[in-house]
Each structure stands twice: as structure tokens, then as C-alpha cells.
Design a protein around this motif. Structure first.
Motif, PDB file in Angstrom:
ATOM      1  N   SER A 257     -48.748  -0.792   0.106  1.00 31.28           N
ATOM      2  CA  SER A 257     -48.200  -1.671   1.136  1.00 31.28           C
ATOM      3  C   SER A 257     -46.878  -1.137   1.638  1.00 31.28           C
ATOM      4  O   SER A 257     -46.087  -0.582   0.873  1.00 31.28           O
TER       5      SER A 257
ATOM      6  N   PRO B  68     -52.863  -5.421   1.087  1.00 23.99           N
ATOM      7  CA  PRO B  68     -52.513  -3.999   1.078  1.00 23.99           C
ATOM      8  C   PRO B  68     -53.716  -3.120   1.384  1.00 23.99           C
ATOM      9  O   PRO B  68     -54.872  -3.550   1.271  1.00 23.99           O
TER      10      PRO B  68
ATOM     11  N   ALA C 253     -49.376   3.084   5.609  1.00 19.79           N
ATOM     12  CA  ALA C 253     -50.111   2.653   4.418  1.00 19.79           C
ATOM     13  C   ALA C 253     -51.485   3.299   4.377  1.00 19.79           C
ATOM     14  O   ALA C 253     -51.956   3.740   3.311  1.00 19.79           O
TER      15      ALA C 253
END
Length: 240
Positions: free
Chosen positions: A133, A120, A142
Motif C-alpha cells: 500500500s 492494498p 503499489a
């Protein structure tokens, strides 16, 4: 309709754990940087690397194997995590197949759907780690959310969480009653600690005073006295 892939969120303790990145470009560099922040032992396998990766290899920060990938490399067998980050999709696929056959978790730079895990976007402020994420749908989105979080959670959160940890340990050492301790921990979140840290009014001498006030009266009534003392130290926002 194909079932949407979902992920299990996990904070992995990677300190001193062997991790392998195959590839030496900018993607590999980003992967290495995040792993190094987590304290992992990083090995990069690639004939050539970015200047930054080369610098890390020269000073011993990472281990660099100047070779192309080939099946049977011992580094894959030893790794906790494997990152396939070459610029050739067929090589990345071969890395994934071999690593998965050994039960390894593999991240494939150009195939999030085929990866065993994805990385992420993160915001790190000392002990605070916020992960974002989109399940591979939009890395750009993101990154945008990450930028928004960076504006909301500034560098002061590192000092804030360090202080909360220090206070938590201190209260545990002087308050025996578990229920009262839990009350202290909840009340700490209501104290005006962040504004004081931002304004520079909670330096080490001030923190010692705070500890002394807590120590003198570690009761439920003492919690309110601490809150009042902290509020009295806030910068004035009124007029003359």
C-alpha cells in the motif's frame, strides 16, 4: 500542516462473511474477485454489471441485486464490509455516510481519504499473502511494487509453505521438547527446500523419505543430517 493518514495493517478472516459492493463496473469486479478469493459471501447491487459479474451471478458465485442504491437497504445493515463503487461520487458519499452511521467499515472507490479502509495491492501464493500500500498516494506505484514481488515470489512458494506446514505438524507430533521443536522450525528455513521444489526433486515420494529421516532421528544432530540429505539432492551446477 495536515497530518499524514496512517493505516493499521490487518489480515481479515472473511470466510463466509457477507460483503456488499454497490456498483457493477470494472472496479466492482476487481473488488468482488478479491473477496471471493478470501471466501466471502458477495452481494453486488447495481442495475447492470460487467459480463464477468453477470456470469458469477448466474452460476450462484455472487448474489446480484439489479437495483440502484437507496437508503435503508437491508444488505448494508447485514454486511461486514461495504464497498461504494458506483461512477457517481455523490452516490458513493451517500453510501459511506449511511454505512458509517451503522458502524460499518466502508471503502469508497473515488475517495481513499474518506474511506474507512483501503484495499492494498496483493500477491497471493497459497498461504503466502503479501500486501502493498502507498496509503492512497499512488496506486500505480503499489502495482509496480506488486509486479516486482510477483517476480521474486513465484508459484513455488505455495508448495513451499504447504510443505513447511506439513513438516511443522509432523515435528510437533514426534518432538516433545518445546525448545528442540523451535530449533527444528528455525532450521527448516535454512534447508534447500525451494531449489528442490523448483527442480522437481521434492515430489511426494521424496517428501515421505524426508519424513522418515526426521522420524528416525528427531534430535538436534538429526537436523544436520536432514540438511545434508537435502543438499545431496540439489541439481549439480558444476561442469563435466
Amino acid at each position: 500542516m495536515k497530518r499524514r493518514k496512517t493505516y493499521y495493517p490487518l489480515m481479515l478472516q472473511a470466510e463466509d462473511k457477507p460483503c456488499v459492493i454497490i456498483g457493477g463496473g470494472s472496479v466492482a469486479e476487481r473488488k468482488a474477485e478479491a473477496l471471493l478469493e478470501a471466501g466471502a459471501r458477495v452481494t453486488v447491487i447495481s442495475p447492470s454489471c460487467t459480463p464477468r459479474l453477470e456470469g458469477w451471478a448466474q452460476d450462484g458465485t455472487i448474489n446480484h441485486i439489479p437495483s440502484t442504491y437507496h437508503p435503508g437497504m437491508q444488505e448494508l445493515a447485514n454486511a461486514l464490509l461495504v464497498f461504494a463503487a458506483t461512477n457517481r461520487s455523490e452516490v458513493n458519499a451517500a453510501i459511506r455516510m449511511e454505512a458509517e452511521a451503522m458502524g460499518k467499515l466502508v471503502n469508497v472507490a473515488d475517495d481513499s481519504e474518506g474511506s474507512g479502509f483501503i484495499v492494498p495491492a496483493t500477491v497471493r501464493r497459497g498461504r503466502l499473502l503479501i500486501a502493498v500500500s502507498t496509503a492512497g498516494a499512488s496506486p500505480a506505484a503499489a502495482r509496480k511494487v506488486k509486479q516486482q514481488l510477483e517476480e521474486t515470489f513465484g508459484d513455488e512458494y505455495e508448495a513451499y509453505l504447504d510443505l513447511l506446514q506439513e513438516l511443522r505438524v509432523f515435528v510437533q507430533s514426534i518432538v516433545e521438547d518445546t525448545a528442540v521443536r523451535q530449533q527444528w522450525f528455525r532450521h527448516m528455513l535454512e534447508w534447500e527446500l525451494l531449489p528442490l521444489i523448483r527442480s522437481g526433486r521434492l515430489e511426494p515420494p521424496d517428501r515421505l523419505n524426508l519424513m522418515e529421516i526426521i522420524h528416525k532421528d528427531p534430535t538436534t544432530e538429526g537436523m544436520e543430517r536432514v540438511k545434508d540429505w537435502l543438499q545431496s539432492r540439489l541439481p549439480s551446477t558444476g561442469g563435466t
